[in-house]
Write an enzyme that holds these catalytic residues in place. Sequence first.
Site: not given
Ligand code: FPP
Length: 251
Positions: A31-34, A48, A78, A80, A142, A199, A205, A207
């Site tokens: 979590d946390g890419n955004g 991402h 979710e 989607w 693995l 997490r 959570r 989730s």
């Molecule tokens: C949550 O971050 C992350 C995701 C919904 C997708 C996870 C996908 C990746 C790490 C990249 C692709 C995966 C692989 C295995 C190559 P968020 O977008 O909910 O972040 P935020 O809560 O900060 O908005």
Amino acid sequence: MPPTLTAPLAPPVPADPDASKVPRHVAVIMDGNGRWARERGLPRIKGHEEGSKSAGAVVQACADAGVQYLTLYAFSAENWRRPAAEVSALMKLLERFLREKTPEMIKNGVRLRAIGHLADLPAACRKQIALSMEATGNGQALTLILALSYGGRNEIIDAVRRLATQAAAGEINPAEIDEAVFSGTLDTADYPDPDLLIRTSGEMRLSNFLLWQLSYTEIYVTRKLWPDFREAELHEALRDYAQRSRRFGAI
Ligand code: FPP
């Protein structure tokens, strides 16, 4: 300053994870890419992309540490509901990740598997998953399990439907349905339950992730955002796990 969520409770821990206490199965909510992208004024997809580099680093670090199973929550049922452009970008990223990483996975003995409603994924993505699973099928080090279009409640309902259908057909006696039978009906039938759930980004959570399988799993939450979670952070989580005393409800 807020308390750190991962502060060790016991004396300083050794530099390397104790090999005898390496979790057999690690599950990760990435979590946390955004937020990582927003903090830098970048579009979410950049987060991402950086997150997929963390996925690669953590796969390698887990294989090196002797973890036998790693489940990554790569796309939830979710997810989607996100904007179409983000969903499409995530699907392309997943496809690219598998295409690029498959030779490395073969070399390092990583076997790819997937759980979830894979039929929901775009055809190109499904094709790449099938190719990578086939190519990595002999991996012994693995097992990497990608949770894709996955939801824990869906998985449980699917299992209940299968058992109910078998019971209605007289193939199974309802009185014989126990925890082992139920576990064996889930998508994860071939894998042990996770020992450690990681997490990122500080959220407390589940989730809708592995709801049945996480019953006795140790939980490690870090404030690090997923794109910042690499080998050193994985080692920190393994060290924290090595200090836990697991009692499974006993004293
Ligand atoms: C949550 O971050 C992350 C995701 C919904 C997708 C996870 C996908 C990746 C790490 C990249 C692709 C995966 C692989 C295995 C190559 P968020 O977008 O909910 O972040 P935020 O809560 O900060 O908005």
